[in-house]
Design an enzyme around this catalytic site. Structure first.
Site, PDB file in Angstrom:
ATOM      1  N   ASP A  28       0.528  -6.232  -0.128  1.00 47.31           N
ATOM      2  CA  ASP A  28       0.863  -7.532  -0.718  1.00 47.31           C
ATOM      3  C   ASP A  28      -0.270  -7.971  -1.645  1.00 47.31           C
ATOM      4  OD1 ASP A  28       1.907 -10.408  -0.828  1.00 47.31           O
ATOM      5  OD2 ASP A  28       3.287  -9.504   0.613  1.00 47.31           O
ATOM      6  N   HIS A  55       0.264 -15.426  -0.895  1.00 44.90           N
ATOM      7  CA  HIS A  55       1.494 -14.832  -0.392  1.00 44.90           C
ATOM      8  C   HIS A  55       1.209 -13.865   0.743  1.00 44.90           C
ATOM      9  CE1 HIS A  55       4.999 -12.088  -0.484  1.00 44.90           C
ATOM     10  NE2 HIS A  55       5.675 -13.166  -0.811  1.00 44.90           N
ATOM     11  N   SER A 100      10.778 -12.768   1.343  1.00 40.70           N
ATOM     12  CA  SER A 100       9.401 -12.359   1.643  1.00 40.70           C
ATOM     13  C   SER A 100       8.996 -12.779   3.042  1.00 40.70           C
ATOM     14  CB  SER A 100       8.432 -12.983   0.635  1.00 40.70           C
ATOM     15  OG  SER A 100       8.332 -12.229  -0.524  1.00 40.70           O
TER      16      SER A 100
END
Length: 1329
Positions: A268, A314, A486
């Site tokens: 990620d 994220h 996600s």
């Protein structure tokens, strides 16, 4: 005996250990020697890695090279193809087909290199676990590399393809390709599975909402800080409090399912491992008691590291979800993003690294919360199942190695397709549901008007092949509340980690099946697909009790005999039934695989498996799996081409297809132009009743083969025939394509197309005009209709199907009439040609003037056909006559396009003279050898075609003849020889004829000048020059020197080159008075004469002889310097100090040497002191401190000539000018940004010099104190004196509505500045007030 038996056993163990060490050494050597592309060198083919194991990037560099990056696959592909077409390198992701035989071959080679037999490739039992795994991995790595190198080194591929970045554990590589030939070689190589452009992947969730930049988080959900409860004490708010219970995570953890021993690789944006949700790590793995992140690293090809743990947030959110759901799983944080994008090859590199490190770090699950939709970014489309792409291949390799990947399905609101790589069959694809009731939720591509808990989010991509659902809307973790698939994916990744940790020996398929067959089924209203909301505890319980799969999870079978894959960790016995039994009694020992016979009859079949533990506990309900049994082949297979037609003229046909099946939804068809089996037939597609089809090229019978195949693999076939007749066609030409003919008898050149059987020829259009159909011939005689004009021939063709073609047509013009009225004139009929290039005027006519041709010749030919070359007729033409002189004739022939010429000819003549007069002879005095006189007679003879017209006579060799030198030709003609010493004299004659041709070189004759009055060996000079070589007096003395000086008795001196009017008796030196002007270069022409014998009657007649003229050059300077000027260097005649700088100027032929400056009005050149070297700028101090003084300057040249005093008046003014405001009539005119000041010049005065100018000082809010000093805030403006003495100054750039102070400062001619007067004024406001 016992002791002797122990020794061989120890030897055997030592041998086993030695072999194990040899295997390990070989593997390490191979691994460290494995060639990899350097992460820091884009241009390296392959090089060993600089750090870490194979496939790891080198140490981060200080900078990075940015590459052109595309998120849109279509743009990326277009860019790559354009670069390759231009022979520029493009990066492509290439997947390779590595077969089991490739791996087996490498394994055998490794075994041979270690001295082991292929069958004993594993090390002995003592080291078997380590060696077997290492050998298997090494063999796969070697096989991967061998296939890649074999493909790249293929003949065409190696011309433009190279491995730019290799991934040792994957059958995938990043290739650089720079030629179309190499790309085509890769495409056609059977070992290449897919070729893709390198794209950039985005975070799955980016762009969900259109929000202002400051309000947008990494997934466009609201960004929230970590909260605390209202009770104080600093207790953290419970995270994931809605989502974790939805998936049964707390219950699973309570039951001991924590994920311990299974690490999750979060590929990620990085992870902020210092966050409390991840154990408040101070470094990866530290402190060991609480830190959940064991490894954290940036993973980029060029070693780039942004220096941040997570530059987006994220990855932190995703990792926190995994850590909270799988309470004891470790996180391996891998950052592949730069900004919001991740390069394709960096993701592949990360997966490759995971496979290299999985055993060392315990990695068994990957989380990929990223993706790219198919189609374009502007119009995204769902991807169909994608088994062959690079990432798909990588995920398949990971799954085969025991590493499952949870992949976000994407947030594009797609109903029938997922994003890439969620579409990969090996991926565990995850959609998103809401974890709570919410008000209306508006997303970028859709809106959920009513939201309830467990509702599938409208943005979540869906398809029939989606694996499962998980909470993904409004998930709080890692300090963020975020929405997207996600966030759903890490819930599944955590569940997979829990199952892999709890059931380490279970197959990957069993793990995924347990996940996908438990939980709560949720119906998607958008597409009618039902998928489970995962439940960690249910999946774990199912794995604990056991699972069963039929034919590896297939949905269909056409055989009753199937294979059951059975999985249980606790069962010792199993009982299998075809229906739910109240009590299953036929238990048998547990096996993981078993053949089973389904019940007879087509339809859905369910197999139930009961598991019994050693303690006798039987699972209830039983594990079950279903499959549809279909043994009935499709029926009614039928095929017709073009409705059953016998013939077709086009290979594009329409097929009518018939057939049905018990389960028509799964019916497929395969069409082929070649006979094949059902299994070998490729490109099966969904059944359709009609389809456009292309027959193979070539004339003749064609057969199309049809195979029908149902979902279970049952087949049926049909075929149909049609004869492909190429539409009849052909071409015809007349006389090999000639445009003209002068006879109606012609030859046709006929070309019949493929399949033509007959042809017919006619002179008129229309197949009805054809009377005779016959086999086509390549050439035949044909008669055109009579009469001049355009003629057409039409040829029709037929094929075996009796189809008639449109006519093939050829045209030709019949012309049997020759040209007429041939005419020719040269230069408009002139008698003489000006040169060899002349203009021809040509005349003639023909029935078809466009095809008229002409031939011109300088020699007469017997017939028109003998003339060459012919060219298109033109009314005029430049023609070149043969050089020389005489009469020239040009001959003309005309010929039309059909070749007719007849007697159409003409001729014209003109006279030409291009040669200068020739045979030129020159004679002086009828050929005499001597002359005592310089006046002679010259006789000239010559010949020329146009006649000699003009002549030029010169007496000096090489003297050019100008146009004015030519005179009318005459012979004889008088000429004067040049004066000078005795000796040879020449006459040079250049002639020009009546046509202007001029001799290139003159003709000449020689005669000897013999005058006894000419002295010899004498020179002349000026005897009275000064030491500088100058004559400074006009009274000169001419001296004669040399051996013959004594023979000179007479002299004649002139100041111009002219005949001497009279001689004077000579004295040596001879005085002569010069004219006084000009100074500079001067010349005298001195003629000396010696006595001659009285008996020489010729000289007596001449008056005593010509004598010898000698030029005498010298430099004269009679005058003092001129053009004298003196002024003050400031230019205005006034100064504030007596110390001044003067500007001087003067000129003289010998140069100005000295000056003397004084302010004594009585001074003379003689009395003036001191004299100094001349310089245009001279310093001087005036005697008077103030007032006007006269300064005298004297100039002297190099020969001592001195000027009189040159006067200049200079005023010394030390007083400042005065100004009175009442006398100045001062006015101010404001605007919003400027103020214009006006006043009278007469308001300021000066006692000595005049007031010469003004300037203005100004300041905001206050007035400058004086004109002498300026503060930082004080500014200066210029003022101009206008007509009538009015002074104006406009001050610009002022602020509106502000008050300014001004000081008006006067200046006099000497530069003194007065105190000035003051004024205050305000600008107007911005509104003009």
């Amino acid at each position: 005996m016992a002791g002797s038996a122990a020794s061989p056993a120890r030897l055997q163990r030592r041998r086993a250990l030695l072999l194990a060490l040899l295997v390990l050494a070989q593997l390490l050597a191979t691994a460290h020697g494995q060639q990899q592309p350097s992460p820091d060198d884009d241009d390296a083919l392959q090089a060993p890695p600089s750090a870490g194991a194979a496939g790891e990037p080198a140490a981060p560099s200080s900078g990075r090279r940015l590459r052109k990056r595309f998120r849109d696959p279509a743009l990326a592909e277009a860019d790559a193809l354009a670069r390759i077409a231009a022979n520029q390198p493009a990066d492509l992701i290439v997947s390779f087909k590595v077969s089991r035989s490739d791996i087996k071959q490498q394994k055998s080679q490794i075994a041979n290199s270690l001295g082991l037999a292929a069958a004993d490739a594993a090390a002995p039992a003592a080291a078997q676990p380590l060696s077997k795994r290492a050998l298997r991995r090494e063999a796969r790595m070697r096989a991967n590399l061998a296939v890649k190198q074999r493909v790249v080194m293929e003949r065409e591929a190696r011309k433009g393809a190279r491995i730019k970045r290799d991934f040792a554990m994957l059958p995938v590589a990043l290739l650089s390709v720079n030629s179309s030939e190499a790309l085509e070689a890769l495409r056609s190589d059977p070992s290449v599975v897919s070729i893709e452009p390198r794209i950039v992947f985005t975070i799955a969730g980016r762009g969900l909402r259109d929000q202002p930049p400051l309000a947008r988080s990494f997934d466009d959900g609201a960004l929230e800080a970590l909260g605390v409860d209202g009770g104080g004490g600093g207790r953290r708010r419970l995270l994931l409090k809605e989502s974790l219970p939805m998936i049964g995570a707390p219950e699973a953890a309570a039951a001991g399912y924590t994920g311990k021993g299974c690490a999750v690789a979060v590929i990620d944006t990085g992870v902020n491992y210092t966050h409390p949700d991840l154990g408040s790590c101070t470094a990866p793995g530290t402190p060991a008691a609480t830190c959940r992140v064991s490894v954290a690293r940036d993973f980029h090809k060029n070693g780039y590291d942004d220096g941040k743990l997570d530059d987006d947030g994220h990855g932190t959110n995703v990792a926190a979800i995994v850590a909270q759901a799988a309470t004891e799983s470790q996180i391996v944080a891998i950052d592949v993003f730069t900004g919001s994008g991740a390069d394709y090859d960096d993701i592949l590199g990360a997966i490759n690294w995971v496979l290299l490190k999985k055993d060392e770090l315990g990695i068994c699950v990957i989380n990929l919360s990223l993706g790219s939709p198919c189609g374009t970014l502007a119009a995204p489309q769902g991807c169909l199942p994608c088994p062959n792409e690079g990432l798909s291949t990588a995920l398949a390799s990971a799954r085969a190695a025991g590493v499952l990947a949870a992949v976000a399905s994407g947030n594009d609101a797609l109903r029938n397709g997922l994003s890439f790589p969620a579409c990969a069959p090996a991926a565990v694809s995850v959609g998103a549901v809401y974890d709570a009731d919410l008000p209306m939720q508006a997303w970028k591509r859709c809106t959920d008007y009513r939201v309830v808990k467990e509702q599938i989010a409208c943005f979540s991509n869906s398809a029939t092949y989606l694996t499962a659902l998980a909470p993904g809307a409004a998930i709080t973790a890692g300090g963020y509340t975020v929405n997207g698939t996600s966030q759903a994916a890490p819930h599944v990744a955590a569940t997979l980690a829990v199952l892999r940790a709890a059931f380490p020996t279970a197959t990957m398929d069993a793990i995924v099946e347990a996940l996908a067959t438990t939980g709560k089924p949720l119906f998607d209203l958008r597409n009618g697909v039902t998928k489970p909301l995962i439940n960690m505890l249910q999946a774990a319980n199912k794995m604990a009790e056991g699972t069963v799969r039929i034919n590896d999870g297939a949905l269909w079978t056409r055989s009753r005999t199937v294979t059951l894959a059975i999985q249980s960790t606790r069962a010792t016995q199993i009982c299998i039934a075809s229906e739910v039994a109240a009590q299953c009694t036929q238990f048998e020992p547990y096996v993981s695989s078993k053949a089973w016979q389904l019940s007879d009859g087509d339809g859905k079949k369910i197999v139930f498996v009961y598991f019994k533990t050693a303690a006798g506990a039987v699972s209830n309900p039983p594990a079950n799996a279903s499959i549809t049994f279909d043994a009935t082949a499709p029926s009614g297979a039928a095929l017709a081409i073009n409705g059953g037609a016998q013939f077709t003229a086009s290979p594009q046909v329409t097929l009518a297809i018939g057939g049905t099946d018990t389960y028509p939804a799964g019916l497929q068809m395969c069409l082929s132009n070649a006979q094949t089996t059902a299994e070998a037939c490729t490109s099966y597609e969904p059944f359709a009743a009609t389809k456009n089809h292309t027959l193979p090229a070539g004339v003749g019978p064609k057969t199309v083969f049809l195979w029908l195949r149902d979902a279970a693999g049952n087949t049926a076939s049909a075929q149909a025939q049609i004869t492909l007749l190429v539409a009849p066609s052909g071409s015809v030409a007349i006389n090999n394509g000639a445009a003209w003919t002068n006879t109606p008898s012609v030859t046709l050149n006929i070309t019949a197309g493929e399949g033509v059987t007959k042809a017919c020829v006619a002179n008129t259009v229309g197949a009805a005009a054809c009377q005779l159909w016959e086999e086509p011939v390549a050439s035949r005689a044909w008669q055109l209709p009579e009469g001049d004009g355009e003629k057409g021939v039409f040829v029709y063709f037929k094929n075996a199907g009796n189809e008639t073609s449109a006519p093939a047509t050829a045209n030709i013009t019949l012309d049997s009439t020759p040209p007429a009225q041939a005419r020719l004139a040269i230069d408009g009929g002139a008698e003489w040609a000006a040169g060899t290039d002349v203009n021809l005027t040509i005349g003639g006519s023909d029935n078809y003037p466009a095809g008229l041709q002409m031939c011109l010749s300088a020699t007469q030919t017997a017939a028109p056909g003998d003339c060459t070359p012919y060219e298109a007729f033109a009314a005029s033409k430049v023609w070149q006559l043969p050089a020389g002189e005489g009469e020239r004739t040009v001959f003309l022939w005309l010929r039309d396009a059909a070749g007719n010429s007849g007697g159409a000819g003409a001729s014209a003549s003109i006279k030409l003279d291009t040669q200068a007069p020739s045979g030129v002879a020159v004679s002086i005095n009828d050929g005499a050898t001597e002359t005592a006189s310089l006046d002679v007679s010259v006789a000239i003879t010559a010949s020329d075609f146009s006649g000699v017209a003009r002549m030029c006579i010169k007496t000096a060799a090489g003297a050019p003849c100008s146009e004015g030198d030519f005179v009318a030709f005459a012979s004889p003609v008088a000429a004067k020889l040049p004066r000078g010493a005795l000796g040879a004299r020449y006459v040079y004659v250049t002639l020009r004829d009546a046509r202007g041709n001029t001799m290139s070189a003159p003709a000449s004759d020689q005669i000897t000048f013999n005058d006894p009055s000419v002295p010899s060996n004498v020179t002349v000079s000026v005897a009275n020059v000064n030491s500088n070589g100058w004559v400074t007096s006009n009274n000169v003395l001419i001296a004669v020197s040399g051996a013959g000086a004594a023979s000179v008795t007479e002299i004649c001196v002139l100041e111009e080159d002219a005949p001497c009017p009279a001689f004077s008796p000579f004295v040596n030196p001879m005085p002569y008075t010069l004219s006084t002007v000009p100074d500079g270069n001067r010349a005298l022409f001195v003629t000396l004469r010696a006595p001659f014998p009285p008996a020489n009657s010729t000289l007596s007649v001449l008056g005593g002889g010509n004598g010898l003229m000698l030029p005498l050059d010298f430099m004269a300077d009679f005058n003092p310097p001129s053009n004298t000027r003196v002024s003050l260097r400031s230019g205005n005649g006034a100064t504030a100090t007596p110390h001044v700088s003067l500007a001087l100027a003067a000129t003289d032929v010998s140069g100005v040497k000295e000056v003397c400056i004084t302010d004594d009005p009585e001074a003379t050149a003689a009395s003036c002191q001191p004299w100094r070297d001349y310089n245009p700028a001279q310093p001087f101090t005036l005697a008077s401190a103030e007032g006007t003084s006269e300064v005298l300057t004297f100039f002297r040249d190099a020969n001592g000539h001195t000027t009189s005093g040159v006067a200049a008046n200079i005023t010394v003014d030390k007083s400042k000018p005065k100004a009175r405001r009442r006398d100045m009539d001062l006015k101010a005119t404001p605007s919003s940004s400027s103020i214009t000041l006006t006043w009278s010049k007469d308001g300021a005065t000066d006692d000595i010099s005049d007031v010469s100018g003004f300037f203005v000082l100004y300041r905001l809010d206050s007035t400058p104190n004086s004109c002498q000093r300026r503060r930082n805030r004080t500014k200066k403006a210029k003022a101009a004196i206008g007509a009538g003495g009015t002074v104006t100054a406009t001050v610009k750039g002022l602020k509106p509505g502000k008050r300014y102070g001004f000081r008006l400062c006067p200046m006099d001619a000497a530069g003194n500045v007065g105190g000035g007067v003051t004024l205050r004024a305000s600008t107007k406001s911005a509104q003009g007030k």
